[in-house]
Enzyme design. Structure first.
Site, PDB file in Angstrom:
ATOM      1  CB  SER A 260     -17.732   1.498  -0.081  1.00  0.00           C
ATOM      2  OG  SER A 260     -17.049   2.650   0.394  1.00  0.00           O
TER       3      SER A 260
ATOM      4  CE  LYS B 187      -3.019  -7.749   9.866  1.00  0.00           C
ATOM      5  NZ  LYS B 187      -2.721  -6.328  10.055  1.00  0.00           N
TER       6      LYS B 187
ATOM      7  CE1 TYR C  21       7.239  -5.435   4.551  1.00  0.00           C
ATOM      8  CE2 TYR C  21       8.929  -7.007   3.911  1.00  0.00           C
ATOM      9  CZ  TYR C  21       7.614  -6.711   4.182  1.00  0.00           C
ATOM     10  OH  TYR C  21       6.670  -7.696   4.097  1.00  0.00           O
TER      11      TYR C  21
END
Length: 337
Positions: free
Chosen positions: A47, A107, A245
């Site tokens: 990181s 993705k 959702y």
């Protein structure tokens, strides 16, 4: 040792994997899976924030590295998992491949189909595996749906629809930064788009689309896509981050209808239900629980062990997805809200 020879080395040793970035998906799902895969050794997490890398490293029992370049320069890393925001994928996947690393990337593989094609070509030329982490096709429920469709359970397919929507996110969420996170099309829309391609084949064609843009940021926050497939099968796809959702796929045929809820993000303990509706009959089939992320990681390791050529089918699917996303962007009517 040539870069492509890393595959041979991985036949007799665990695949040593590093992580570029400390994203939420890495913390919630993927690092747990990477750490548990017997054919893989989770070696390090990198990181730009040292404290964040240290937190991840403590949780998952690996080394903390400050900076992505430092991890890519390590001779102790064979592969990297890249959970960075969508618009950073192309840059860091390319750097990882040029450093001789196999790559599993979240993705979408790339925001532009030309970049996706170029990266896949670069991986093949280097003898490396590049795999996009579009996990849901690896879940057993979708193989069962395929068998039901092929057996004629609902007759000849006439219509396909798919939805992936989530509630609004905090304003500071990276998905509302189009130059980094890419917006709802790249984060959520790729799921129903990939589902259409997965089930209907390579001939899906985008006819029209509507994209809703947030006025403040110009970010795509939702959209709807009308498409068609071979034989005139109609395709209706919806996505967004301003809804309740919902994740589903629905198949309407000449003899009935098949509905699959929790199509894209089922928990590992969830037993998916296939719901069939016919004129005079309703039926529910409960299928087995599965871990689609573990299946992806296992498939990635197997591809490395078997050589880069093992990933050709995945390459084609990723390219079709990228091209369909590009078509949606090209034909869409944009509405600012």
């Amino acid at each position: 040792m040539a870069r492509g020879d890393r595959t041979v080395e991985a036949l007799t040793t665990s695949l040593r994997c590093g992580v570029l970035g400390c994203a939420d998906i890495a913390w919630r799902r993927m690092l747990r899976v990477l750490a548990a895969e017997p054919g893989l050794e989770l070696t390090a997490v990198a990181s730009r924030d040292e404290a964040r890398a240290a937190r991840f490293a403590r949780e998952f029992g690996c080394a903390a590295v400050h900076g992505y370049e430092a991890l890519l320069g390590s001779a102790d890393i064979d592969a990297v998992y890249v959970p960075l925001p969508a618009m950073l994928h192309t840059e860091w996947v390319e750097k990882a491949l040029c450093a001789g690393k196999h790559v599993l990337v979240e993705k979408p593989l790339a925001a532009d189909p030309g970049d996706a094609e170029r990266l896949l070509r670069l991986a093949r030329s280097a003898g490396l595996v590049l795999r996009e982490n579009m996990a849901f096709p690896q879940h057993a429920q979708h193989a069962r749906v395929r068998r039901e469709l092929d057996s004629g359970a609902i007759g000849e397919l006439r219509d396909f629809s798919s939805v992936f929507t989530i509630p609004p996110l905090p304003e500071e969420n990276i998905r509302y930064q189009p130059e980094v996170g890419g917006g709802a099309l790249l984060d959520l829309g790729v799921y129903p788009i990939r589902a259409a391609s997965h089930f209907l084949g390579p001939d899906v064609e985008v006819v029209h689309a509507v994209l809703r843009l947030q006025a403040r940021t110009r970010t795509v926050i939702s959209g709807r896509v009308l498409a068609c497939a071979a034989g005139g099968v109609t395709v209706d796809l919806a996505f967004g981050m301003e809804h309740s959702y919902r994740t589903s796929c629905e198949f309407a045929g000449s003899g009935g209808r098949l509905v699959l809820e929790r199509a894209f993000t089922p928990p590992t303990t969830y037993q998916p239900v296939l719901r069939f509706e016919r004129q005079d009959h309703r039926e529910q089939i409960v299928t087995r629980a599965d871990d689609q992320f573990a299946n992806v990681v296992r498939s990635f390791v197997d591809a490395v062990r078997g050589g880069a050529g093992a990933a050709v089918d995945h390459d084609d699917a990723s390219l079709r997805q990228a091209r369909l996303v590009s078509e949606v962007e090209r034909v869409a009517r944009r509405v600012t809200v």
